[in-house]
Design a protein around this motif. Structure first.
Motif, PDB file in Angstrom:
ATOM      1  N   ILE A 198       0.829  -1.208   0.000  1.00  0.00           N
ATOM      2  CA  ILE A 198       0.000   0.000   0.000  1.00  0.00           C
ATOM      3  C   ILE A 198       0.863   1.257   0.000  1.00  0.00           C
ATOM      4  N   TYR A 199       2.173   1.099   0.282  1.00  0.00           N
ATOM      5  CA  TYR A 199       3.061   2.254   0.361  1.00  0.00           C
ATOM      6  C   TYR A 199       3.494   2.738  -1.019  1.00  0.00           C
ATOM      7  N   VAL A 200       3.323   1.921  -2.041  1.00  0.00           N
ATOM      8  CA  VAL A 200       3.734   2.274  -3.393  1.00  0.00           C
ATOM      9  C   VAL A 200       2.689   3.158  -4.075  1.00  0.00           C
ATOM     10  N   VAL A 201       1.424   2.979  -3.698  1.00  0.00           N
ATOM     11  CA  VAL A 201       0.302   3.657  -4.348  1.00  0.00           C
ATOM     12  C   VAL A 201       0.021   4.983  -3.638  1.00  0.00           C
ATOM     13  N   GLU A 202      -0.475   5.952  -4.397  1.00  0.00           N
ATOM     14  CA  GLU A 202      -0.876   7.222  -3.789  1.00  0.00           C
ATOM     15  C   GLU A 202      -2.029   6.977  -2.821  1.00  0.00           C
ATOM     16  N   PRO A 203      -1.970   7.554  -1.605  1.00  0.00           N
ATOM     17  CA  PRO A 203      -3.027   7.300  -0.614  1.00  0.00           C
ATOM     18  C   PRO A 203      -4.414   7.704  -1.092  1.00  0.00           C
ATOM     19  N   GLN A 204      -4.538   8.817  -1.801  1.00  0.00           N
ATOM     20  CA  GLN A 204      -5.850   9.291  -2.245  1.00  0.00           C
ATOM     21  C   GLN A 204      -6.504   8.302  -3.203  1.00  0.00           C
ATOM     22  N   LYS A 205      -5.714   7.787  -4.145  1.00  0.00           N
ATOM     23  CA  LYS A 205      -6.255   6.818  -5.099  1.00  0.00           C
ATOM     24  C   LYS A 205      -6.638   5.521  -4.394  1.00  0.00           C
ATOM     25  N   LEU A 206      -5.797   5.099  -3.452  1.00  0.00           N
ATOM     26  CA  LEU A 206      -6.066   3.862  -2.724  1.00  0.00           C
ATOM     27  C   LEU A 206      -7.347   3.981  -1.916  1.00  0.00           C
ATOM     28  N   LYS A 248     -15.308  21.585  14.206  1.00  0.00           N
ATOM     29  CA  LYS A 248     -15.797  21.844  12.850  1.00  0.00           C
ATOM     30  C   LYS A 248     -17.137  22.571  12.924  1.00  0.00           C
ATOM     31  N   GLU A 249     -17.435  23.347  11.897  1.00  0.00           N
ATOM     32  CA  GLU A 249     -18.691  24.077  11.887  1.00  0.00           C
ATOM     33  C   GLU A 249     -19.795  23.315  11.163  1.00  0.00           C
ATOM     34  N   LEU A 250     -19.427  22.526  10.137  1.00  0.00           N
ATOM     35  CA  LEU A 250     -20.424  21.827   9.338  1.00  0.00           C
ATOM     36  C   LEU A 250     -20.063  20.352   9.186  1.00  0.00           C
ATOM     37  N   ALA A 251     -21.069  19.566   8.842  1.00  0.00           N
ATOM     38  CA  ALA A 251     -20.844  18.161   8.510  1.00  0.00           C
ATOM     39  C   ALA A 251     -20.147  18.083   7.154  1.00  0.00           C
ATOM     40  N   PRO A 252     -19.576  16.935   6.782  1.00  0.00           N
ATOM     41  CA  PRO A 252     -18.921  16.813   5.476  1.00  0.00           C
ATOM     42  C   PRO A 252     -19.892  17.100   4.334  1.00  0.00           C
ATOM     43  N   ALA A 253     -19.389  17.736   3.285  1.00  0.00           N
ATOM     44  CA  ALA A 253     -20.247  18.126   2.166  1.00  0.00           C
ATOM     45  C   ALA A 253     -20.716  16.910   1.364  1.00  0.00           C
ATOM     46  N   ASP A 254     -19.844  15.926   1.189  1.00  0.00           N
ATOM     47  CA  ASP A 254     -20.189  14.724   0.418  1.00  0.00           C
ATOM     48  C   ASP A 254     -20.690  13.655   1.383  1.00  0.00           C
ATOM     49  N   THR A 255     -21.932  13.804   1.836  1.00  0.00           N
ATOM     50  CA  THR A 255     -22.451  12.918   2.875  1.00  0.00           C
ATOM     51  C   THR A 255     -22.727  11.512   2.378  1.00  0.00           C
ATOM     52  N   GLU A 256     -22.959  11.333   1.084  1.00  0.00           N
ATOM     53  CA  GLU A 256     -23.273  10.000   0.576  1.00  0.00           C
ATOM     54  C   GLU A 256     -22.079   9.066   0.631  1.00  0.00           C
ATOM     55  N   SER A 257     -20.905   9.553   0.303  1.00  0.00           N
ATOM     56  CA  SER A 257     -19.736   8.679   0.267  1.00  0.00           C
ATOM     57  C   SER A 257     -18.793   8.894   1.449  1.00  0.00           C
ATOM     58  N   PHE A 258     -19.125   9.819   2.351  1.00  0.00           N
ATOM     59  CA  PHE A 258     -18.227  10.105   3.469  1.00  0.00           C
ATOM     60  C   PHE A 258     -17.942   8.864   4.309  1.00  0.00           C
ATOM     61  N   TRP A 259     -18.978   8.092   4.617  1.00  0.00           N
ATOM     62  CA  TRP A 259     -18.807   6.959   5.517  1.00  0.00           C
ATOM     63  C   TRP A 259     -17.852   5.930   4.925  1.00  0.00           C
ATOM     64  N   TYR A 260     -17.970   5.671   3.643  1.00  0.00           N
ATOM     65  CA  TYR A 260     -17.113   4.682   2.997  1.00  0.00           C
ATOM     66  C   TYR A 260     -15.683   5.193   2.874  1.00  0.00           C
ATOM     67  N   ILE A 261     -15.529   6.485   2.647  1.00  0.00           N
ATOM     68  CA  ILE A 261     -14.195   7.079   2.580  1.00  0.00           C
ATOM     69  C   ILE A 261     -13.525   7.011   3.944  1.00  0.00           C
ATOM     70  N   ARG A 262     -14.273   7.291   5.008  1.00  0.00           N
ATOM     71  CA  ARG A 262     -13.693   7.222   6.351  1.00  0.00           C
ATOM     72  C   ARG A 262     -13.315   5.787   6.711  1.00  0.00           C
ATOM     73  N   CYS A 263     -14.140   4.815   6.354  1.00  0.00           N
ATOM     74  CA  CYS A 263     -13.817   3.404   6.617  1.00  0.00           C
ATOM     75  C   CYS A 263     -12.578   2.983   5.844  1.00  0.00           C
ATOM     76  N   ALA A 264     -12.458   3.424   4.596  1.00  0.00           N
ATOM     77  CA  ALA A 264     -11.279   3.098   3.803  1.00  0.00           C
ATOM     78  C   ALA A 264     -10.032   3.735   4.390  1.00  0.00           C
ATOM     79  N   SER A 265     -10.161   4.956   4.841  1.00  0.00           N
ATOM     80  CA  SER A 265      -9.041   5.649   5.460  1.00  0.00           C
ATOM     81  C   SER A 265      -8.620   4.963   6.759  1.00  0.00           C
ATOM     82  N   LEU A 266      -9.600   4.498   7.520  1.00  0.00           N
ATOM     83  CA  LEU A 266      -9.294   3.763   8.745  1.00  0.00           C
ATOM     84  C   LEU A 266      -8.545   2.467   8.444  1.00  0.00           C
ATOM     85  N   LEU A 267      -8.968   1.757   7.411  1.00  0.00           N
ATOM     86  CA  LEU A 267      -8.265   0.531   7.033  1.00  0.00           C
ATOM     87  C   LEU A 267      -6.806   0.819   6.704  1.00  0.00           C
TER      88      LEU A 267
END
Length: 139
Positions: free
Chosen positions: A3-11, A40-59
């Motif tokens: 996972i260190y070879v790939v860009e984190p954002q794409k992964l 923070k003042e507001l919730a994330p703007a992309d609420t539909e995919s936020f949860w999956y992005i956070r789970c992927a980031s946690l992994l």
């Protein structure tokens, strides 16, 4: 493939799309209104995919820094708390979002909880991340 070879954002984007296929991982009811930290003042703007992005980031973070607990992850997702005209102070991210996401990832058998140490990726989770990194490099 590492996972260190790939860009984190794409992964993270690739893993987030694949996490939608898991029936155990779903945004909790009302999570579209949750802020990711108290400063923070507001919730994330992309609420539909936020949860999956956070789970992927946690992994990815668990693979990189594991065994790791909720408090350490709160520090990773923290930021600066601006207190008026004074100096900025560091603040932690939301613990509930991290805790619920980790519980869902555990039920999907992607991570394992170690007694008194924190969480690490299971063998399924490691191969899931490695396959995603390999697919990105093949493109």
């Amino acid at each position: 493939m590492s996972i260190y070879v790939v860009e984190p954002q794409k992964l993270i984007e690739t893993i987030a799309e694949k996490l939608r296929e898991f029936s155990e991982i779903k945004p909790p009811e009302g999570s579209e209104f949750w802020k990711t930290a108290f400063f923070k003042e507001l919730a994330p703007a992309d609420t539909e995919s936020f949860w999956y992005i956070r789970c992927a980031s946690l992994l990815r973070k668990i693979r990189k820094f594991g065994p790791i607990g909720v408090n350490k992850l709160r520090k990773h997702y923290g930021g600066r708390n601006r207190k008026g005209s004074g100096l900025n102070h560091s603040a932690k991210g939301s613990g509930k979002i991290i805790r619920v996401a980790l519980q869902q990832l555990e039920s999907a058998n992607l991570i394992v909880k170690l007694e008194k140490k924190g969480r690490i990726l299971s063998n399924e989770g490691i191969s899931f991340l490695e396959r995603a990194a390999h697919n990105i490099l093949r493109k």
